[in-house]
Enzyme design. Structure first.
Site, PDB file in Angstrom:
ATOM      1  N   ALA A   1       1.341  -1.049   0.039  1.00 18.84           N
ATOM      2  CA  ALA A   1       0.234   0.241   0.543  1.00 18.84           C
ATOM      3  C   ALA A   1       0.770   0.950  -0.248  1.00 18.84           C
ATOM      4  O   ALA A   1       2.359   1.151   0.435  1.00 18.84           O
ATOM      5  CB  ALA A   1      -0.997   0.337   1.261  1.00 18.84           C
ATOM      6  N   LYS A   2       0.788   2.507  -0.575  1.00 14.40           N
ATOM      7  CA  LYS A   2       0.607   3.629  -0.047  1.00 14.40           C
ATOM      8  C   LYS A   2       0.142   4.717  -0.040  1.00 14.40           C
ATOM      9  O   LYS A   2      -1.058   4.739  -0.437  1.00 14.40           O
ATOM     10  CB  LYS A   2       1.972   3.965  -1.532  1.00 14.40           C
ATOM     11  CG  LYS A   2       3.222   4.750  -0.623  1.00 14.40           C
ATOM     12  CD  LYS A   2       4.050   3.829  -0.302  1.00 14.40           C
ATOM     13  CE  LYS A   2       5.306   4.893  -0.413  1.00 14.40           C
ATOM     14  NZ  LYS A   2       6.665   3.963   1.181  1.00 14.40           N
TER      15      LYS A   2
END
Length: 548
Positions: free
Chosen positions: A237-238
Site C-alpha cells: 500500500a502507499k
C-alpha cells in the site's frame, strides 16, 4: 510539478506588469519564471518558443478585446490553464471566460501576493488532475519492471492483468486551516492498496509536491513485491498528500495530518491497512495519525500505524532501519565480491533519514565516505566526511547548504564521483540512460525507491556494475515495521539488539535467495528479486481462487 513554474503574462498596462511580476517573484510556495508580453500575438509567439505552465491574461489588449482575447489564446495554448486578469469594467467578460474554461479570474485592484500565488497554484492543480493522475514516470518504471519479470517467468496472463493496477484506490481533496485561521487550503490526498491477498496492506505516507495517483500506485506495487520477497504477511500500500511540507508550520502539519487521516479512515486499520512514515513525514506524523484513528474508535490503537514514537508503542530501531538495512545488504554483497569494506569508499546521495543513517553505518564499518548530498547540493572530500561536524551543521541549518568541508558539488556531479559503493537514497529517477555510462562506482545500493531507470539498468549491467535493487536493499524499513506491528499485537517490546539481529537475519536470507536465483537463471539481482516477489503473490492468488 517542478520547483520552477513558467508563467506567461499577457498584459499591456506597465504598472500592472510590474506589480504582477513583483508579486510572483515573492511567491509564497512556488518559484516562478515570468515572461511578459503586451499583445496577444507577441504572447503567442513567446508561448511557441517555450510553452508556459500557466498564462495570466488581460482581456483588454491593443490587438484584441473582450471575449475574443480569451478564445484566441485558449485555442493556441490549450490545455495550459489560463487565469484572467480583469478590471471592474470587464467583469462580465471575465465570468463568461471562466464559464468557457478559464481557471480563475482576478480583479486587478484586489490582487496581492498571496491571492495571486494561490490562484496560480490551484490552476495548476486542477489542470494536473484533469490531465490524468495515472501519468507518472514512476508507474511506467514499475510496470516495465513487472512486465519484464512476468515475461521471463511465464506468469499466468490473468494474474498479470490483475497485478498491473491496484485493487483499491482512494483520491480525496481535503481542506485544512493555515495558522491565519480564515485561510483554508485544499489539497489532494491518496491511499492505494495494491494487493489484499497476502494479509493487511502496508505502506508509507509521503508529503511531497509531486505526489500523484500514479506515483503512489507505483510505490504500492513495489511494496507488494518487497513484502513478498521478505516473506512478510502484507500486501503493498502507499499514501500521500500533494503538498510542500517545508512551507507548513507544525500546527498546520498536524491539522493536515488529522484531516487526511479522517478522510481515509475507512481504509486503514491494524487488520486492514497500516501506514508508516515516508518522504516528508516522520514518527510525529504517525503519532497524530494514531491519535486521530484512536479518537474515532474510542480507545487507543497503537497497531494502526508503525514508525511511531517508542513511547506510543513504536519499535526500537525503526527510524534507523532502512539505512541500517541498506548497509546489511552491502555487507553481504561485499562478502560475495571478496571485499574488505574498510578498504573501500562510498558516496551517498540524499542525507535524509535513509541516507544519513546509511552513511554513518558505512563510516562505522571503516568505509571512507567521500561524498554526501541533499536537495541543496553536496560535498566531496577524498579524505572522508567528518560526520560529527556535518551533523552539527545539519542540526543548526537544516540542510547541507553552506557546509564548508571539502568541495561543493551538485547532485548530478556527486553521482559520477569515483567510489566503490554508490548509495542513491534521495528520490526516484536519478540514474538514467543519460548518466549511467559516466558512473565510476563498482556497486549501486538503492536506498531510494526507483532511483534507476530500466535503460540505466541495462547500461550498468553491461559495464559490470553490481546493482543491489531497492526491493531488497531498502526493505529494512518495512521489515522493522512488521516487527513493530507484531510487538504491538503481543503487547511486548524487543531490545535494540533483538531488532537488529532479526533484521540482519531476514535480509541475509532474502539476499541469499535472490542471489541464488540470479545465478541459477543468469539474470540480474533486480529481476531475480522481482520474480521472487511476483511468484509468491501469484501463488497466493491462485491458491485463494476467485470469488465468486
Amino acid at each position: 510539478m517542478s520547483d520552477r513554474v513558467e508563467v506567461l503574462v499577457i498584459e499591456d498596462n506597465p504598472v500592472h506588469m510590474r506589480l504582477i511580476e513583483s508579486l510572483l517573484k515573492r511567491g509564497l510556495e512556488l518559484r516562478f519564471n515570468v515572461r511578459i508580453a503586451d499583445r496577444v500575438d507577441q504572447g503567442l509567439a513567446l508561448y511557441e518558443e517555450k510553452p508556459a505552465d500557466v498564462v495570466l491574461l488581460d482581456l483588454m489588449l491593443p490587438d484584441s478585446e473582450g471575449f475574443d482575447t480569451f478564445t484566441r489564446v485558449k485555442g493556441r495554448v490549450d490545455p495550459t490553464p489560463i487565469v484572467i486578469l480583469t478590471g471592474l469594467d470587464d467583469m462580465q467578460l471575465a465570468v463568461r471566460a471562466v464559464e468557457s474554461g478559464a481557471q480563475d479570474y482576478l480583479v486587478k485592484s484586489q490582487i496581492n501576493g498571496e491571492l495571486l500565488s494561490r490562484s496560480v497554484r490551484y490552476a495548476l492543480e486542477r489542470a494536473r488532475a484533469r490531465a490524468g493522475e495515472w501519468k507518472s514516470p514512476m508507474l511506467r518504471l514499475a510496470h516495465q519492471q513487472f512486465l519484464k519479470a512476468a515475461q521471463l517467468m511465464g506468469l499466468d496472463d490473468n494474474v498479470r492483468q490483475r497485478l498491473l493496477f491496484p485493487q483499491r484506490s482512494q483520491v480525496v481533496t481535503l481542506p485544512f486551516r493555515r495558522d491565519e485561521y480564515e485561510q483554508v487550503e485544499t489539497v489532494f490526498g491518496y491511499r492505494v492498496q495494491h494487493v489484499l491477498t497476502m494479509g493487511p496492506t502496508k505502506g508509507g505516507v509521503r508529503y511531497h509536491h509531486d505526489v500523484n495517483l500514479g506515483e503512489v500506485t507505483a510505490l504500492a506495487m513495489w511494496m507488494t513485491w518487497k513484502c513478498a520477497l521478505m516473506h512478510l504477511p502484507f500486501g503493498g500500500a502507499k499514501g500521500g498528500v500533494r503538498v510542500r511540507p517545508e512551507t507548513l508550520s507544525p500546527r498546520e502539519l498536524q491539522r493536515l495530518t488529522r484531516r487526511y487521516t479522517s478522510e481515509i479512515i475507512d481504509m486503514i486499520g491494524p487488520d486492514k491497512d497500516i501506514p508508516a512514515p515516508d518522504l516528508g513525514t516522520n514518527e510525529r506524523t504517525m503519532a497524530w495519525m494514531m491519535d486521530t484513528y484512536s479518537e474515532q474508535v474510542g480507545h487507543a490503537v497503537p497497531t494502526v500505524v508503525t514508525g511511531k514514537p517508542v513511547v506510543l508503542g513504536g519499535s526500537r530501531g525503526r527510524k534507523e532501519a532502512t539505512g541500517r538495512g541498506v548497509v546489511f545488504v552491502i555487507e553481504e554483497a561485499a562478502r560475495d565480491q571478496g571485499w574488505r569494506l574498510d578498504e573501500k569508499t562510498a558516496v551517498v546521495q540524499g542525507y535524509g533519514n535513509v541516507g544519513s543513517h546509511a552513511a554513518r553505518y558505512l563510516d562505522e564499518l571503516g568505509v571512507t565516505v567521500v561524498g554526501v548530498s541533499d536537495h541543496t547540493g553536496g560535498c566531496f572530500d577524498p579524505g572522508g566526511i567528518d560526520f560529527e561536524r556535518l551533523d552539527r551543521h545539519v542540526a543548526e541549518v537544516g540542510t547541507l547548504e553552506g557546509y564548508a568541508q571539502g568541495d561543493r558539488v551538485s547532485n548530478a556531479e556527486l553521482l559520477e564521483l569515483k567510489c566503490d559503493v554508490l548509495v542513491p537514497a534521495a528520490v526516484e529517477n536519478q540514474i538514467t540512460a543519460a548518466n549511467a555510462g559516466r558512473l565510476q562506482c563498482k556497486m549501486v545500493a538503492e536506498g531510494a525507491n526507483g532511483p534507476t531507470s530500466t535503460e540505466a539498468d541495462e547500461i550498468l549491467g553491461e559495464r559490470g556494475i553490481l546493482v543491489l535493487p531497492d526491493l531488497l536493499a531498502n526493505a529494512g524499513g518495512v521489515t522493522v515495521s512488521y516487527f513493530e506491528w507484531v510487538q504491538g499485537l503481543q503487547n511486548t517490546m524487543w531490545s535494540m539488539s533483538e531488532v537488529n539481529e532479526r533484521l540482519r537475519k531476514l535480509l541475509t536470507q532474502a539476499y541469499r535467495r535472490v542471489s541464488a536465483q540470479a545465478e541459477d537463471h543468469k539474470i540480474d539481482l533486480r529481476t531475480a528479486a522481482l520474480i521472487a516477489g511476483v511468484e509468491r503473490v501469484s501463488q497466493a492468488k491462485l491458491m485463494r481462487g476467485l470469488f465468486p
